[in-house]
Design a protein around this motif. Structure first.
Motif, PDB file in Angstrom:
ATOM      1  N   TRP A  58       0.815  -1.216   0.000  1.00  0.00           N
ATOM      2  CA  TRP A  58       0.000   0.000   0.000  1.00  0.00           C
ATOM      3  C   TRP A  58       0.857   1.278   0.000  1.00  0.00           C
ATOM      4  N   LYS A  59       2.114   1.158   0.452  1.00  0.00           N
ATOM      5  CA  LYS A  59       2.975   2.338   0.530  1.00  0.00           C
ATOM      6  C   LYS A  59       3.258   2.927  -0.845  1.00  0.00           C
ATOM      7  N   TRP A  60       3.240   2.078  -1.885  1.00  0.00           N
ATOM      8  CA  TRP A  60       3.585   2.572  -3.217  1.00  0.00           C
ATOM      9  C   TRP A  60       2.577   3.588  -3.730  1.00  0.00           C
ATOM     10  N   GLY A  61       1.328   3.461  -3.334  1.00  0.00           N
ATOM     11  CA  GLY A  61       0.337   4.464  -3.721  1.00  0.00           C
ATOM     12  C   GLY A  61       0.660   5.826  -3.135  1.00  0.00           C
ATOM     13  N   TYR A  76       9.361  -3.542  11.548  1.00  0.00           N
ATOM     14  CA  TYR A  76      10.612  -2.860  11.215  1.00  0.00           C
ATOM     15  C   TYR A  76      10.393  -1.450  10.684  1.00  0.00           C
ATOM     16  N   ASP A  77       9.160  -1.003  10.494  1.00  0.00           N
ATOM     17  CA  ASP A  77       8.912   0.366  10.031  1.00  0.00           C
ATOM     18  C   ASP A  77       9.312   1.357  11.116  1.00  0.00           C
ATOM     19  N   LEU A  78      10.079   2.359  10.727  1.00  0.00           N
ATOM     20  CA  LEU A  78      10.652   3.306  11.683  1.00  0.00           C
ATOM     21  C   LEU A  78       9.826   4.587  11.754  1.00  0.00           C
ATOM     22  N   ILE A  84      -1.504   7.611   6.372  1.00  0.00           N
ATOM     23  CA  ILE A  84      -0.667   6.419   6.533  1.00  0.00           C
ATOM     24  C   ILE A  84      -1.325   5.520   7.574  1.00  0.00           C
ATOM     25  N   PRO A  85      -1.775   4.330   7.200  1.00  0.00           N
ATOM     26  CA  PRO A  85      -2.498   3.457   8.142  1.00  0.00           C
ATOM     27  C   PRO A  85      -1.555   2.827   9.161  1.00  0.00           C
ATOM     28  N   VAL A  86      -1.608   3.308  10.375  1.00  0.00           N
ATOM     29  CA  VAL A  86      -0.703   2.823  11.417  1.00  0.00           C
ATOM     30  C   VAL A  86      -0.883   1.325  11.653  1.00  0.00           C
ATOM     31  N   ASP A  87      -2.118   0.839  11.500  1.00  0.00           N
ATOM     32  CA  ASP A  87      -2.371  -0.575  11.759  1.00  0.00           C
ATOM     33  C   ASP A  87      -1.735  -1.491  10.710  1.00  0.00           C
ATOM     34  N   VAL A 118       6.846   7.035   5.452  1.00  0.00           N
ATOM     35  CA  VAL A 118       7.052   6.186   4.278  1.00  0.00           C
ATOM     36  C   VAL A 118       8.348   6.618   3.616  1.00  0.00           C
ATOM     37  N   GLY A 119       9.238   5.656   3.390  1.00  0.00           N
ATOM     38  CA  GLY A 119      10.495   5.932   2.714  1.00  0.00           C
ATOM     39  C   GLY A 119      10.439   5.506   1.260  1.00  0.00           C
ATOM     40  N   VAL A 120      11.588   5.301   0.665  1.00  0.00           N
ATOM     41  CA  VAL A 120      11.656   4.933  -0.748  1.00  0.00           C
ATOM     42  C   VAL A 120      11.189   3.500  -0.973  1.00  0.00           C
ATOM     43  N   GLY A 121      11.411   2.640   0.007  1.00  0.00           N
ATOM     44  CA  GLY A 121      11.024   1.246  -0.141  1.00  0.00           C
ATOM     45  C   GLY A 121      12.193   0.284  -0.161  1.00  0.00           C
TER      46      GLY A 121
END
Length: 258
Positions: free
Chosen positions: A7-10, A196-198, A188-191, A149-152
Protein backbone atom coordinates in the motif's frame (compact mmCIF):
# COMPACT_ATOMS: atom_id res chain seq x y z
CA UNK A 1 -4.17 -10.36 -1.11
CA UNK A 2 -1.68 -7.52 -1.34
CA UNK A 3 1.82 -8.07 -0.08
CA UNK A 4 2.65 -6.47 3.29
CA UNK A 5 3.67 -2.88 2.69
CA UNK A 6 2.44 -2.79 -0.92
CA UNK A 7 0.00 0.00 0.00
CA UNK A 8 2.97 2.34 0.53
CA UNK A 9 3.59 2.57 -3.22
CA UNK A 10 0.34 4.46 -3.72
CA UNK A 11 1.46 7.10 -1.22
CA UNK A 12 4.93 7.28 -2.74
CA UNK A 13 3.65 7.68 -6.29
CA UNK A 14 1.18 10.38 -5.26
CA UNK A 15 3.87 12.30 -3.38
CA UNK A 16 6.51 12.08 -6.13
CA UNK A 17 3.98 13.25 -8.72
CA UNK A 18 2.88 16.13 -6.48
CA UNK A 19 6.42 17.36 -5.82
CA UNK A 20 7.22 17.41 -9.53
CA UNK A 21 3.89 19.01 -10.47
CA UNK A 22 4.14 21.80 -7.88
CA UNK A 23 7.67 22.78 -8.92
CA UNK A 24 9.04 21.87 -5.52
CA UNK A 25 11.57 19.35 -6.80
CA UNK A 26 15.30 20.01 -7.01
CA UNK A 27 18.07 17.89 -8.51
CA UNK A 28 18.46 14.99 -8.78
CA UNK A 29 15.35 14.74 -10.94
CA UNK A 30 12.96 13.21 -11.52
CA UNK A 31 12.43 12.65 -7.81
CA UNK A 32 10.64 9.35 -8.37
CA UNK A 33 12.28 6.43 -6.55
CA UNK A 34 14.33 8.79 -4.37
CA UNK A 35 14.11 10.67 -1.11
CA UNK A 36 13.01 13.82 -2.95
CA UNK A 37 15.17 16.90 -2.82
CA UNK A 38 13.03 20.01 -2.42
CA UNK A 39 13.02 23.79 -2.39
CA UNK A 40 13.43 24.91 1.19
CA UNK A 41 15.55 21.97 2.34
CA UNK A 42 18.02 24.42 3.87
CA UNK A 43 15.26 26.11 5.88
CA UNK A 44 14.09 22.71 7.13
CA UNK A 45 17.69 22.01 8.21
CA UNK A 46 17.73 25.31 10.11
CA UNK A 47 14.72 24.08 12.09
CA UNK A 48 16.78 21.07 13.20
CA UNK A 49 19.36 23.52 14.55
CA UNK A 50 16.65 24.98 16.82
CA UNK A 51 16.03 21.67 18.60
CA UNK A 52 17.52 21.60 22.12
CA UNK A 53 18.29 17.91 21.68
CA UNK A 54 20.28 18.66 18.55
CA UNK A 55 22.19 21.56 20.11
CA UNK A 56 23.19 19.32 23.01
CA UNK A 57 24.20 16.38 20.80
CA UNK A 58 27.82 15.42 20.20
CA UNK A 59 27.37 12.53 17.73
CA UNK A 60 24.76 13.08 15.01
CA UNK A 61 23.79 10.49 12.40
CA UNK A 62 22.44 11.98 9.16
CA UNK A 63 21.30 10.00 6.12
CA UNK A 64 23.26 10.51 2.86
CA UNK A 65 20.31 11.82 0.81
CA UNK A 66 20.33 15.12 -1.09
CA UNK A 67 17.73 17.07 0.96
CA UNK A 68 19.69 16.40 4.17
CA UNK A 69 22.93 17.88 2.80
CA UNK A 70 22.47 21.12 4.77
CA UNK A 71 21.89 19.14 7.97
CA UNK A 72 25.21 17.40 7.43
CA UNK A 73 26.88 20.76 6.82
CA UNK A 74 25.53 22.48 9.95
CA UNK A 75 26.50 19.42 11.97
CA UNK A 76 30.11 19.91 10.93
CA UNK A 77 29.94 23.70 11.26
CA UNK A 78 28.81 23.34 14.88
CA UNK A 79 31.73 21.02 15.61
CA UNK A 80 29.70 17.87 16.10
CA UNK A 81 30.86 14.45 14.96
CA UNK A 82 28.93 13.51 11.82
CA UNK A 83 28.06 9.89 11.14
CA UNK A 84 26.69 8.91 7.73
CA UNK A 85 25.46 5.44 6.74
CA UNK A 86 26.82 4.74 3.24
CA UNK A 87 24.18 4.78 0.47
CA UNK A 88 22.42 1.44 0.46
CA UNK A 89 24.69 0.26 3.30
CA UNK A 90 26.75 -1.40 0.59
CA UNK A 91 30.12 -0.21 1.86
CA UNK A 92 31.12 -0.71 5.46
CA UNK A 93 28.91 0.34 8.35
CA UNK A 94 29.25 4.06 8.99
CA UNK A 95 31.53 6.85 7.87
CA UNK A 96 32.46 9.19 10.71
CA UNK A 97 33.79 12.68 10.10
CA UNK A 98 35.39 14.82 12.78
CA UNK A 99 35.05 18.53 11.95
CA UNK A 100 38.19 19.61 13.80
CA UNK A 101 40.52 19.26 10.81
CA UNK A 102 38.17 20.44 8.05
CA UNK A 103 38.23 23.87 6.40
CA UNK A 104 34.97 25.60 5.53
CA UNK A 105 35.38 24.47 1.92
CA UNK A 106 36.02 20.87 2.98
CA UNK A 107 32.93 20.98 5.20
CA UNK A 108 30.85 22.00 2.20
CA UNK A 109 32.43 19.28 0.09
CA UNK A 110 32.09 16.64 2.79
CA UNK A 111 28.44 17.42 3.41
CA UNK A 112 27.69 16.40 -0.17
CA UNK A 113 26.46 12.84 -0.54
CA UNK A 114 29.59 11.61 -2.35
CA UNK A 115 32.06 13.46 -0.15
CA UNK A 116 31.45 11.94 3.26
CA UNK A 117 32.47 8.33 2.48
CA UNK A 118 35.63 9.65 0.85
CA UNK A 119 36.75 11.81 3.77
CA UNK A 120 35.23 9.81 6.61
CA UNK A 121 36.55 6.90 8.61
CA UNK A 122 34.75 3.61 8.13
CA UNK A 123 33.51 2.00 11.33
CA UNK A 124 33.17 -1.74 11.82
CA UNK A 125 30.89 -3.80 13.99
CA UNK A 126 33.27 -3.60 16.92
CA UNK A 127 33.38 0.21 16.98
CA UNK A 128 32.40 1.76 20.28
CA UNK A 129 30.48 5.01 19.96
CA UNK A 130 27.10 6.45 20.85
CA UNK A 131 24.70 8.32 18.58
CA UNK A 132 22.73 11.11 20.26
CA UNK A 133 20.24 11.92 17.48
CA UNK A 134 19.33 10.57 14.04
CA UNK A 135 18.17 12.67 11.08
CA UNK A 136 16.59 10.69 8.23
CA UNK A 137 14.82 11.39 4.96
CA UNK A 138 11.22 10.56 4.07
CA UNK A 139 8.96 10.48 1.04
CA UNK A 140 5.89 11.17 3.19
CA UNK A 141 5.29 11.52 6.91
CA UNK A 142 2.28 11.97 9.20
CA UNK A 143 3.10 14.64 11.82
CA UNK A 144 0.15 13.48 13.91
CA UNK A 145 1.32 9.90 14.41
CA UNK A 146 4.98 9.88 13.41
CA UNK A 147 4.30 7.25 10.73
CA UNK A 148 6.70 7.54 7.82
CA UNK A 149 7.05 6.19 4.28
CA UNK A 150 10.50 5.93 2.71
CA UNK A 151 11.66 4.93 -0.75
CA UNK A 152 11.02 1.25 -0.14
CA UNK A 153 14.60 -0.04 -0.03
CA UNK A 154 14.57 -0.41 3.75
CA UNK A 155 17.94 1.30 4.11
CA UNK A 156 16.92 3.64 6.95
CA UNK A 157 15.29 0.76 8.79
CA UNK A 158 18.35 -1.46 8.40
CA UNK A 159 20.71 1.30 9.54
CA UNK A 160 18.53 1.88 12.59
CA UNK A 161 18.29 -1.85 13.30
CA UNK A 162 22.07 -2.25 13.16
CA UNK A 163 22.56 0.64 15.58
CA UNK A 164 19.96 -0.83 17.95
CA UNK A 165 21.58 -4.26 17.74
CA UNK A 166 24.95 -2.79 18.69
CA UNK A 167 23.31 -0.74 21.49
CA UNK A 168 24.63 2.43 19.89
CA UNK A 169 21.10 3.83 20.17
CA UNK A 170 18.03 2.86 22.17
CA UNK A 171 14.28 3.53 22.24
CA UNK A 172 14.82 7.03 23.62
CA UNK A 173 17.19 8.17 20.84
CA UNK A 174 15.45 10.98 18.96
CA UNK A 175 14.58 10.33 15.30
CA UNK A 176 14.05 13.48 13.19
CA UNK A 177 13.06 13.86 9.55
CA UNK A 178 13.24 16.92 7.31
CA UNK A 179 10.63 17.26 4.54
CA UNK A 180 8.73 19.88 2.57
CA UNK A 181 5.38 20.96 3.98
CA UNK A 182 3.69 19.31 0.98
CA UNK A 183 5.12 15.94 2.10
CA UNK A 184 2.92 15.92 5.19
CA UNK A 185 0.04 13.44 4.97
CA UNK A 186 -2.64 12.05 7.26
CA UNK A 187 -3.51 8.77 5.56
CA UNK A 188 -0.67 6.42 6.53
CA UNK A 189 -2.50 3.46 8.14
CA UNK A 190 -0.70 2.82 11.42
CA UNK A 191 -2.37 -0.58 11.76
CA UNK A 192 -0.66 -1.75 8.54
CA UNK A 193 2.85 -0.78 9.60
CA UNK A 194 5.28 -3.66 10.06
CA UNK A 195 7.57 -4.18 13.09
CA UNK A 196 10.61 -2.86 11.22
CA UNK A 197 8.91 0.37 10.03
CA UNK A 198 10.65 3.31 11.68
CA UNK A 199 8.50 6.16 13.06
CA UNK A 200 9.83 9.65 13.73
CA UNK A 201 9.69 11.78 16.85
CA UNK A 202 10.07 15.20 15.21
CA UNK A 203 9.26 16.52 11.73
CA UNK A 204 11.04 19.67 10.52
CA UNK A 205 9.69 21.49 7.47
CA UNK A 206 10.75 24.87 6.05
CA UNK A 207 7.96 26.48 8.07
CA UNK A 208 7.25 24.37 11.17
CA UNK A 209 8.53 21.93 13.77
CA UNK A 210 6.14 19.10 14.64
CA UNK A 211 6.55 16.96 17.76
CA UNK A 212 4.69 13.79 16.84
CA UNK A 213 4.60 12.20 20.32
CA UNK A 214 4.50 8.96 18.38
CA UNK A 215 3.03 5.88 20.02
CA UNK A 216 4.36 3.60 17.28
CA UNK A 217 7.04 1.26 18.70
CA UNK A 218 10.46 1.63 17.18
CA UNK A 219 12.24 -1.45 15.80
CA UNK A 220 14.21 -3.24 18.51
CA UNK A 221 16.88 -4.70 16.24
CA UNK A 222 17.26 -6.80 13.10
CA UNK A 223 14.25 -8.90 12.12
CA UNK A 224 16.14 -11.65 10.35
CA UNK A 225 13.02 -13.69 9.57
CA UNK A 226 11.67 -10.97 7.25
CA UNK A 227 15.03 -10.05 5.71
CA UNK A 228 15.05 -11.18 2.08
CA UNK A 229 18.18 -13.03 0.92
CA UNK A 230 18.87 -10.58 -1.91
CA UNK A 231 18.96 -7.64 0.52
CA UNK A 232 21.11 -9.67 2.91
CA UNK A 233 23.63 -10.49 0.19
CA UNK A 234 23.97 -6.83 -0.83
CA UNK A 235 24.83 -5.59 2.67
CA UNK A 236 28.27 -6.77 3.77
CA UNK A 237 27.81 -5.81 7.40
CA UNK A 238 24.74 -8.05 7.67
CA UNK A 239 26.67 -11.03 6.40
CA UNK A 240 29.48 -10.25 8.84
CA UNK A 241 27.05 -9.94 11.73
CA UNK A 242 25.16 -13.14 10.87
CA UNK A 243 28.43 -15.08 10.68
CA UNK A 244 29.44 -13.73 14.07
CA UNK A 245 26.11 -14.68 15.64
CA UNK A 246 26.49 -18.17 14.17
CA UNK A 247 29.95 -18.53 15.69
CA UNK A 248 28.77 -17.33 19.11
CA UNK A 249 25.53 -19.32 19.30
CA UNK A 250 26.18 -22.23 16.97
CA UNK A 251 23.27 -21.30 14.72
CA UNK A 252 22.87 -18.51 12.20
CA UNK A 253 19.59 -16.55 12.25
CA UNK A 254 17.15 -17.82 9.62
CA UNK A 255 16.32 -15.45 6.75
CA UNK A 256 12.98 -14.95 5.04
CA UNK A 257 12.08 -17.43 2.28
CA UNK A 258 13.23 -16.40 -1.18
Amino acid sequence: DEKPGAWKWGIRKRMWDLIEKKGIALMPRPVHNTIPNFRGAGKAADKVLLLPEYRGAQFVSVCPDAPQRQVRFITLRHMKVLLVPPPGLKKGFYAVVSPTYLSFYKMRETSARIGTPLLGKELGLESDFRVDILVIGSVAVDPGTGARVGVGHGTEELAYALLRHKKIIDESTLVVTTVHDKQLVNDIPVDKLLPYDLPVDIVCTPNYIYHTNTKIPKPTGIYWDVLLPDKYLRVNVLRELREKIGQETGEKPKLAPT
